[in-house]
Design an enzyme around this catalytic site. Structure first.
Site, PDB file in Angstrom:
ATOM      1  N   THR A  62       0.667  -1.344   0.063  1.00 43.01           N
ATOM      2  CA  THR A  62       0.162  -0.051   0.132  1.00 43.01           C
ATOM      3  C   THR A  62       0.913   1.160   0.003  1.00 43.01           C
ATOM      4  O   THR A  62       2.140   1.171  -0.053  1.00 43.01           O
ATOM      5  CB  THR A  62      -0.966   0.071   1.240  1.00 43.01           C
ATOM      6  OG1 THR A  62      -1.682   1.121   1.035  1.00 43.01           O
ATOM      7  CG2 THR A  62      -0.524  -0.209   2.371  1.00 43.01           C
ATOM      8  N   LYS A  66       3.651   1.441  -4.053  1.00 42.66           N
ATOM      9  CA  LYS A  66       3.256   0.530  -5.308  1.00 42.66           C
ATOM     10  C   LYS A  66       4.157   0.598  -6.225  1.00 42.66           C
ATOM     11  O   LYS A  66       4.251  -0.435  -7.079  1.00 42.66           O
ATOM     12  CB  LYS A  66       1.746   1.007  -5.546  1.00 42.66           C
ATOM     13  CG  LYS A  66       1.070   0.506  -4.562  1.00 42.66           C
ATOM     14  CD  LYS A  66      -0.809   0.761  -4.811  1.00 42.66           C
ATOM     15  CE  LYS A  66      -1.507   0.554  -3.712  1.00 42.66           C
ATOM     16  NZ  LYS A  66      -3.159   0.841  -4.139  1.00 42.66           N
ATOM     17  N   ASP A 102      -6.202  -3.868  -7.849  1.00 40.94           N
ATOM     18  CA  ASP A 102      -7.153  -2.512  -7.421  1.00 40.94           C
ATOM     19  C   ASP A 102      -8.261  -2.501  -8.827  1.00 40.94           C
ATOM     20  O   ASP A 102      -9.337  -2.047  -8.412  1.00 40.94           O
ATOM     21  CB  ASP A 102      -6.457  -1.365  -7.483  1.00 40.94           C
ATOM     22  CG  ASP A 102      -5.619  -1.242  -6.058  1.00 40.94           C
ATOM     23  OD1 ASP A 102      -6.029  -1.690  -5.082  1.00 40.94           O
ATOM     24  OD2 ASP A 102      -4.899  -0.153  -5.850  1.00 40.94           O
ATOM     25  N   SER A 155       0.313  17.505 -16.208  1.00 38.17           N
ATOM     26  CA  SER A 155       1.206  16.480 -16.756  1.00 38.17           C
ATOM     27  C   SER A 155       1.202  15.118 -16.363  1.00 38.17           C
ATOM     28  O   SER A 155       1.336  14.101 -17.158  1.00 38.17           O
ATOM     29  CB  SER A 155       2.619  17.045 -16.820  1.00 38.17           C
ATOM     30  OG  SER A 155       3.095  17.209 -15.260  1.00 38.17           O
TER      31      SER A 155
END
Ligand code: NAP
Length: 270
Positions: A62, A66, A102, A155
């Site tokens: 977590t 990641k 996820d 961006s």
């Protein structure tokens, strides 16, 4: 000895993953233990190596590791390669396999738990951090008509959208007036009691407003509710992504609804 798993993060004390995986293990009769590991901010790899050398079989990863987990893996699932983030590590001997659950978790929560059909829908995804990166491919695979990514740092949204055919990007001030069917808040703004600067007219009746933050009504969800939109927090996604990780490790798919109901009841009671 029982197979060992854990969630690694910083901070990690708040994580509900140990409770979720204990429920899954009980319900499926799997013998395993699942803990929490707080890795130092500069010590992710060291922490994983240590866990591995002690025979650990798998880790959930977590915030904020990641992307570090993605770089650390020796092999990757196609969905992790596309996302460039990893939230599930499978440790077998010298092998380190990385996966990303996820996206599947979000889509399962939307379609199965909330009954929201993604096919041909217009989606706005807010955020371009680890959580947003992890779900873009799964949303596109569900056949959405349009996936627009908005982020404070434009961006980053452009870089993320540029990696996926079918996604586009903009800043919050350039959002079109067009109605969206689903708006997913994948930012961490809600944790600071803030909301991304979304024009209010996008939050009308007929929209599903989804915040990945769970267990509280974030300012984004509160504004959506006031505007007449349907709302959901990210607790279902948390349980569904955990179920997918459990399946990756154990080859057994736990039922998610009883665990989700228990967590929801516990959050209501607290
Ligand atoms: P992250 O990598 O730190 O990214 C944070 C994102 O939020 C960035 O896009 C950032 O924009 C944006 N942001 C932060 N504060 C903002 C504000 N005040 N206004 C507008 N944008 C803001 O974090 P993450 O890993 O993507 O996680 C995001 C959230 O998703 C966390 O709250 C996490 O708990 C949640 N999450 C939930 C689940 C679940 O299963 N329910 C799974 C994964 C993550 P900039 O790029 O401009 O900084």
């Amino acid at each position: 000895m029982r197979d060992r798993y854990a969630v690694v993060g910083h901070p990690v004390a708040h994580s509900k993953s140990p409770q979720i995986h204990a429920e899954f293990a009980r319900a499926t009769g799997q013998e395993l233990e699942y803990g929490r590991i707080e890795a130092p901010l500069d010590g992710f790899e060291r922490t994983v190596e240590e866990f591995r050398s002690q025979g650990g079989k798998g880790l959930n990863v977590t915030v904020p590791f990641k992307e570090a987990a993605f770089r650390y893996c020796r092999s990757l699932s196609p969905r992790a390669r596309a996302a460039r983030v990893v939230n599930t590590l499978v440790l077998t001997g010298a092998e380190v396999f990385g996966d990303t659950t996820d996206g599947v978790g979000l889509v399962a929560d939307l379609t199965r738990n909330l009954g929201f059909e993604l096919f041909r829908k217009n989606l706005l995804l807010m955020g371009a951090g680890g959580a947003a990166q992890g779900v873009v491919q799964a949303l596109l695979d569900a056949g959405v008509a349009r996936l627009l990514i908005a982020n404070r740092t434009v961006s980053r949204a452009e870089e993320l959208a540029g990696r996926f055919t079918g996604a586009s990007a903009c800043g919050y001030d350039a959002l079109p007036a067009q109605a969206f069917d689903l708006i997913v808040n994948a930012t961490s703004a809600g944790l600071a009691d803030e909301a991304p600067p979304l024009p209010e007219q996008l939050l009308g009746n007929g929209v599903l407003a989804y915040d990945m933050v769970y267990g509280r009504e974030t300012p984004f969800l509160a504004a959506a509710r006031r505007a007449g939109a349907r709302t959901s927090d990210g607790l279902g996604m948390l349980v569904e992504q955990a179920a997918e990780a459990f399946f990756v490790w154990r080859g057994v798919r736990p039922e998610t609804r009883p665990t989700l109901a228990k967590l929801r009841a516990a959050l209501r009671g607290s």
